[in-house]
Design a protein around this motif. Sequence first.
Motif, PDB file in Angstrom:
ATOM      1  N   ALA A   1       0.842  -1.200   0.000  1.00  0.00           N
ATOM      2  CA  ALA A   1       0.000   0.000   0.000  1.00  0.00           C
ATOM      3  C   ALA A   1       0.874   1.246   0.000  1.00  0.00           C
ATOM      4  O   ALA A   1       1.865   1.333   0.720  1.00  0.00           O
ATOM      5  CB  ALA A   1      -0.921  -0.002   1.215  1.00  0.00           C
ATOM      6  N   SER A   2       0.509   2.214  -0.816  1.00  0.00           N
ATOM      7  CA  SER A   2       1.272   3.459  -0.878  1.00  0.00           C
ATOM      8  C   SER A   2       0.887   4.361   0.284  1.00  0.00           C
ATOM      9  O   SER A   2      -0.167   4.188   0.913  1.00  0.00           O
ATOM     10  CB  SER A   2       1.008   4.184  -2.196  1.00  0.00           C
ATOM     11  N   ASP A   3       1.737   5.335   0.568  1.00  0.00           N
ATOM     12  CA  ASP A   3       1.463   6.266   1.657  1.00  0.00           C
ATOM     13  C   ASP A   3       0.139   6.988   1.459  1.00  0.00           C
ATOM     14  O   ASP A   3      -0.595   7.253   2.416  1.00  0.00           O
ATOM     15  CB  ASP A   3       2.593   7.288   1.773  1.00  0.00           C
TER      16      ASP A   3
ATOM     17  N   LEU B   1      -2.965   5.209   2.815  1.00  0.00           N
ATOM     18  CA  LEU B   1      -3.079   4.973   4.251  1.00  0.00           C
ATOM     19  C   LEU B   1      -3.808   6.121   4.939  1.00  0.00           C
ATOM     20  O   LEU B   1      -3.674   7.284   4.545  1.00  0.00           O
ATOM     21  CB  LEU B   1      -1.695   4.822   4.875  1.00  0.00           C
ATOM     22  N   PRO B   2      -4.560   5.813   5.984  1.00  0.00           N
ATOM     23  CA  PRO B   2      -5.201   6.890   6.757  1.00  0.00           C
ATOM     24  C   PRO B   2      -4.155   7.636   7.582  1.00  0.00           C
ATOM     25  O   PRO B   2      -3.017   7.189   7.743  1.00  0.00           O
ATOM     26  CB  PRO B   2      -6.179   6.124   7.654  1.00  0.00           C
ATOM     27  N   ALA B   3      -4.545   8.764   8.118  1.00  0.00           N
ATOM     28  CA  ALA B   3      -3.642   9.522   8.978  1.00  0.00           C
ATOM     29  C   ALA B   3      -3.349   8.717  10.240  1.00  0.00           C
ATOM     30  O   ALA B   3      -4.218   8.042  10.783  1.00  0.00           O
ATOM     31  CB  ALA B   3      -4.276  10.860   9.336  1.00  0.00           C
ATOM     32  N   GLY B   4      -2.102   8.780  10.693  1.00  0.00           N
ATOM     33  CA  GLY B   4      -1.727   8.077  11.897  1.00  0.00           C
ATOM     34  C   GLY B   4      -0.280   7.646  11.846  1.00  0.00           C
ATOM     35  O   GLY B   4       0.452   7.946  10.903  1.00  0.00           O
ATOM     36  N   HIS B   5       0.134   6.941  12.877  1.00  0.00           N
ATOM     37  CA  HIS B   5       1.514   6.469  12.974  1.00  0.00           C
ATOM     38  C   HIS B   5       1.626   5.106  12.302  1.00  0.00           C
ATOM     39  O   HIS B   5       0.863   4.192  12.605  1.00  0.00           O
ATOM     40  CB  HIS B   5       1.936   6.370  14.438  1.00  0.00           C
ATOM     41  N   VAL B   6       2.588   4.960  11.387  1.00  0.00           N
ATOM     42  CA  VAL B   6       2.729   3.745  10.586  1.00  0.00           C
ATOM     43  C   VAL B   6       3.861   2.883  11.130  1.00  0.00           C
ATOM     44  O   VAL B   6       4.967   3.373  11.381  1.00  0.00           O
ATOM     45  CB  VAL B   6       2.998   4.083   9.111  1.00  0.00           C
TER      46      VAL B   6
END
Length: 399
Positions: free
Chosen positions: A376-378, A381-386
């Motif tokens: 999955a690309s950035d 992704l939802p907002a948050g810590h990855v």
Amino acid sequence: MDDTPSIDDLRNQLVDQITAQQPLPTSVEHALRTVRRDLHLPGLDPSAAYSNRAVTIKDNPDGPLALSCASVPSTVAMMLAQLYAQPGENILEIGAGTGYNAALLSEIVGPTGTVTTIDIDPDVALHARRALNHTGHDHVRVIHGDGLAGAPEHGPYDRIIGTVGFWDIPSTLHDQLAEGGRLVLPLRWRGQTRSVALTRHGDTLISTGMQLCGFVPIIGQYGERTTELAGGTVRLHHDQDQPIEPYLLDKALANPATDLWTTVRVGRTESFDGIWLRATAFEDTVCRIQTTKQALTNGIRRPAIPGLSPALVSGDSLAYLVAERDDQDAERPSRLGAASYGPNGPELAHRLTAHVTAWGADRIAIPHLSVHPIAASDSDLPAGHVIIKQDSRIVLTYS
């Protein structure tokens, strides 16, 4: 007159104890009152079989953790409540253990449902098969195989449950879960473990809740490392993406610690694991510190829990959670803070105590967690810590 409690009495007393601590779906409570745990633990005294504790069924000759065990009954009940299986559903269990959990699942899904349990250890799988046959659950499918691969030939599954600890969620299990299906498993990140309930929405798994737990790790995942410091008297347990510099940290630990205290206080039996969980949603430096008695004798500052405390580690510095009892508050006699070492230790301690303070303001808050494919690309992704694993990317955020 014989006052010895019967098997039924012992079983119902255990379930009464569990339900007094946590509400359970009717189907889960009924299964717990129906299935005989003692028959899955042959040779064990019934009073021990119906105690709320784990029982080792196969030791590990290469390490301190058992290869397989019967989980604590209250944890079994908690995870079955998270799974919330329904009559007629198709269930996959990873980690057969004694077969007890599969028997409970079989009672829950009923005669129109199906249960498949898989274990990588042939002795464990055989034990489960024999116990299930003995308890009248011979229709449960027991497979000797790699749980990380699942059992696609019998899928897709409405629910999948893992009864061993996972460092990552393999795409194989995601693919075998039906759309809208639920996955419950002990998931480990940054040194701590939570039983996470996840629902599949396309390529994404979305959390619906998480609970603190501890489980034997699954064989075949090696994402966590252990680094010894201070002559082996201090250990850091960290993920593979976290660089640890033993030589630099040894130099830091050779000097006295600096303490930074908060106004947050805890009771004698109050859990403060939520601090650790909160820190993982903001920091890539979180790991677990373990100190031996020798380390404490040598002058290393005692962590809040010597074998199981959160630490922030970066380069030549570290800070970890400490607790001190001063009895200034009868209900919460201990205060929390951070001990730090190294040139950047005070800054790490400041960050850790900020998490302590945030937790103190809302002690029951849990983060929202979602699991995404590793590709999955950035922007997807939802907002948050990855947090990046081998097969997945986990996103954590507090609303």
